[in-house]
Each structure stands twice: as C-alpha cells, then as structure tokens.
Write a protein that holds these residues in place. Structure first.
Motif, PDB file in Angstrom:
ATOM      1  N   UNK A 228     -10.580 -42.756  27.257  1.00  0.00           N
ATOM      2  CA  UNK A 228     -11.868 -42.355  26.704  1.00  0.00           C
ATOM      3  C   UNK A 228     -12.087 -43.086  25.393  1.00  0.00           C
ATOM      4  N   UNK A 229     -13.109 -43.937  25.359  1.00  0.00           N
ATOM      5  CA  UNK A 229     -13.469 -44.701  24.160  1.00  0.00           C
ATOM      6  C   UNK A 229     -12.273 -45.451  23.585  1.00  0.00           C
ATOM      7  N   UNK A 230     -11.518 -46.083  24.483  1.00  0.00           N
ATOM      8  CA  UNK A 230     -10.424 -46.938  24.049  1.00  0.00           C
ATOM      9  C   UNK A 230      -9.137 -46.233  23.715  1.00  0.00           C
ATOM     10  N   UNK A 231      -9.098 -44.918  23.928  1.00  0.00           N
ATOM     11  CA  UNK A 231      -7.886 -44.156  23.646  1.00  0.00           C
ATOM     12  C   UNK A 231      -7.387 -43.464  24.909  1.00  0.00           C
ATOM     13  N   UNK A 232      -6.087 -43.167  24.918  1.00  0.00           N
ATOM     14  CA  UNK A 232      -5.500 -42.446  26.031  1.00  0.00           C
ATOM     15  C   UNK A 232      -5.580 -40.945  25.770  1.00  0.00           C
ATOM     16  N   UNK A 233      -6.217 -40.233  26.704  1.00  0.00           N
ATOM     17  CA  UNK A 233      -6.270 -38.773  26.583  1.00  0.00           C
ATOM     18  C   UNK A 233      -5.013 -38.119  27.137  1.00  0.00           C
ATOM     19  N   UNK A 234      -4.249 -38.883  27.884  1.00  0.00           N
ATOM     20  CA  UNK A 234      -3.004 -38.353  28.425  1.00  0.00           C
ATOM     21  C   UNK A 234      -2.623 -39.051  29.709  1.00  0.00           C
ATOM     22  N   UNK A 235      -1.334 -38.982  30.036  1.00  0.00           N
ATOM     23  CA  UNK A 235      -0.819 -39.483  31.308  1.00  0.00           C
ATOM     24  C   UNK A 235      -0.113 -38.330  32.011  1.00  0.00           C
ATOM     25  N   UNK A 236      -0.439 -38.111  33.277  1.00  0.00           N
ATOM     26  CA  UNK A 236       0.031 -36.942  33.998  1.00  0.00           C
ATOM     27  C   UNK A 236       0.605 -37.336  35.351  1.00  0.00           C
ATOM     28  N   UNK A 237       1.714 -36.706  35.724  1.00  0.00           N
ATOM     29  CA  UNK A 237       2.222 -36.825  37.077  1.00  0.00           C
ATOM     30  C   UNK A 237       1.335 -35.992  38.005  1.00  0.00           C
ATOM     31  N   UNK A 238       1.365 -36.323  39.293  1.00  0.00           N
ATOM     32  CA  UNK A 238       0.501 -35.626  40.246  1.00  0.00           C
ATOM     33  C   UNK A 238       0.791 -34.125  40.275  1.00  0.00           C
ATOM     34  N   UNK A 239       2.067 -33.776  40.094  1.00  0.00           N
ATOM     35  CA  UNK A 239       2.443 -32.359  40.143  1.00  0.00           C
ATOM     36  C   UNK A 239       1.973 -31.578  38.912  1.00  0.00           C
ATOM     37  N   UNK A 240       1.501 -32.302  37.898  1.00  0.00           N
ATOM     38  CA  UNK A 240       1.143 -31.660  36.631  1.00  0.00           C
ATOM     39  C   UNK A 240      -0.343 -31.377  36.478  1.00  0.00           C
TER      40      UNK A 240
END
Length: 267
Positions: A228-240
C-alpha cells in the motif's frame, strides 16, 4: 534446455531487504522485504498505485533500487538490465506478454533465442527442431496445438499466457514473476493459467504472482504480501489469513467500514 532447479529449502531463491526506490522526490517503494523459496508461490497484492509495478521492474532489472539489498540464492546481486536478471534465473512475464500476434507460436516461443543450423557456411533457423520443442513443451502443460506455425494471435488469452510462461521455464527460469496474468481472462482461461502456476510450483520454481484479485491469489498462493503506497502492510502464510481479511487489507478495511457506517447513518 532448462537449467537445474535450485533445491536448498532454507535459502530463498530471491530475497529483498529494505528495498527503497525514489523517482526524484517521489518515494515509490519505502522499505520492502520479501522472500521467495523454491516450490513456493508468493502473491503480491495491492491496489493501483501500491508499488507493485515498480517492485517487479526493480526485481527484473528495469529499475535500479535507490537503496536496499537484493539476494539471489543467498548472494547479493545488482542488476543493471533485464538481461542480468534473466542470467540470474529471474524471468518476468508482463501483462502484455511481449508477443507478436501475427508471428507463429514457435517464433514467439523462441524469439531472440532461435536454434540455428549451419550449411555451407550459412546459418539458418532450425525450424523443424523449434516446432518440435514448442509442440512438446505446450503438450506438457495440457495444450495440444495442432500446428506450432499458426499465428500466436489465434490462441486464447489463457493459452498465450501459458506460452509465455512455458517459454520462461524452458529457457531456465528459476523464479517467475507474473504480472497480472489473469486480469483480462474469463473463468475457463483463468483456471488454465492457475493450474499451470500450480504445475510450475510443483517443479520447484519460485513464483511471484502480482494481482489485485484476492480469489485468484488465494487459489494458488502459499504466502501473501500486501502493498500500500510503497509500503508493506504485512506478509501472511495461507493458514494465517482468510480471503476476506486479505480483501480488507488491500482495500483499506477500516476506511470501507467507516464509509459504510456513514452511509447507513444517512439513510
């Protein structure tokens, strides 16, 4: 023709650390971190203007980062051109596919890498071998083309996407970056492409799947990074995370809920 697949499960095929990219005073990317392992599909999600295009162009050697690290198989690298990225095993399939509709499937498959034969000192394209390879590689993914010399423009959108992906795999890609491959496809053609992405993952390649369609991403993704706007809001595994949670993160769930509450209050 394809090179041996990298099989160290602990070391990412590609890793980005604190990637920053400025265009003058505009900050396009501001501290991006991602990892892609062999046999894994990382879905990169975000709305228009999130920074997806800048990120993949930086990964593929079109842009050079302002700062940050790019590692391939654990080793720091610097790409000055798309050819550098290709040589490192990173292939990008763009949304427009970079194909010439009136040229044959074979000529598009081998464009710039045509097999040649020599006779009496003259070199010429070995079209028979090229046709056989094209036919065999497409058949491996369930597309039995009658004539490899037919114009690639006669294929469906999903089939053309598969030609582009098969070409990258054949020429030794270990990481595939797919730029919105399902955005203009119908249901059946989308299913074809998603099945092929799953097949490629099974061969041990790493895939970065750029999309704004959460359901397409969730069908094949192992992990999901939201921009979002050049920043990472998060990285999530499928189970999460669920599809609904992904959609809310992409679209700005709090803002949408606030708007919904406001509109309901006016009724």
């Amino acid at each position: 023709m394809a090179s041996a697949i990298f099989n160290d499960p602990k070391t990412p095929l590609v890793e980005i650390r604190n990637l920053i990219k400025h265009f003058g005073h505009v900050i396009a990317l501001n501290g991006i971190d991602i990892k892609v392992h062999a046999g894994e599909v990382l879905c990169l999600l975000g709305d228009n203007g999130a920074g997806k295009s800048t990120l993949i162009k930086t990964l593929s050697g079109v842009h050079q980062p302002t700062s940050g690290e790019l590692l391939v198989r654990g080793k720091p690298v610097s790409f000055n051109s798309p050819r550098d990225a290709l040589d490192a095993g990173i292939a990008t399939v763009y949304q427009d596919l970079a194909m010439i509709p009136l040229m044959s499937i074979t000529r598009n498959f081998f464009m710039g890498r045509e097999p040649v034969k020599s006779k009496l000192g003259f070199k010429y394209i070995d079209i028979k071998h090229a046709n056989e390879v094209t036919h065999d590689e497409m058949k491996k993914i369930g597309i039995d083309i009658r004539d490899p010399e037919q114009a690639v423009g006669t294929l469906s959108g999903g089939e053309r996407q598969c030609v582009a992906i098969a070409r990258a795999v054949y020429f030794g890609a270990q990481v595939l970056i797919l730029d919105e491959p399902t955005s203009a496809l119908g249901v059946a053609q989308t299913s074809m492409v998603l099945k092929y992405i799953n097949l490629v993952r099974g061969k041990g390649l790493g895939v970065i799947f750029i999309t704004h369609n959460v359901r397409h991403a969730y069908a094949v993704g192992d992990q999901f990074t939201i921009l979002n706007r050049g920043k990472t809001l998060g990285t999530f595994q499928k189970s999460e995370i669920t599809t609904e949670e992904l959609q809310n993160l992409m679209a700005g769930g709090k803002e949408l809920q606030a708007l919904s509450d406001e509109l309901q209050g006016t009724v």
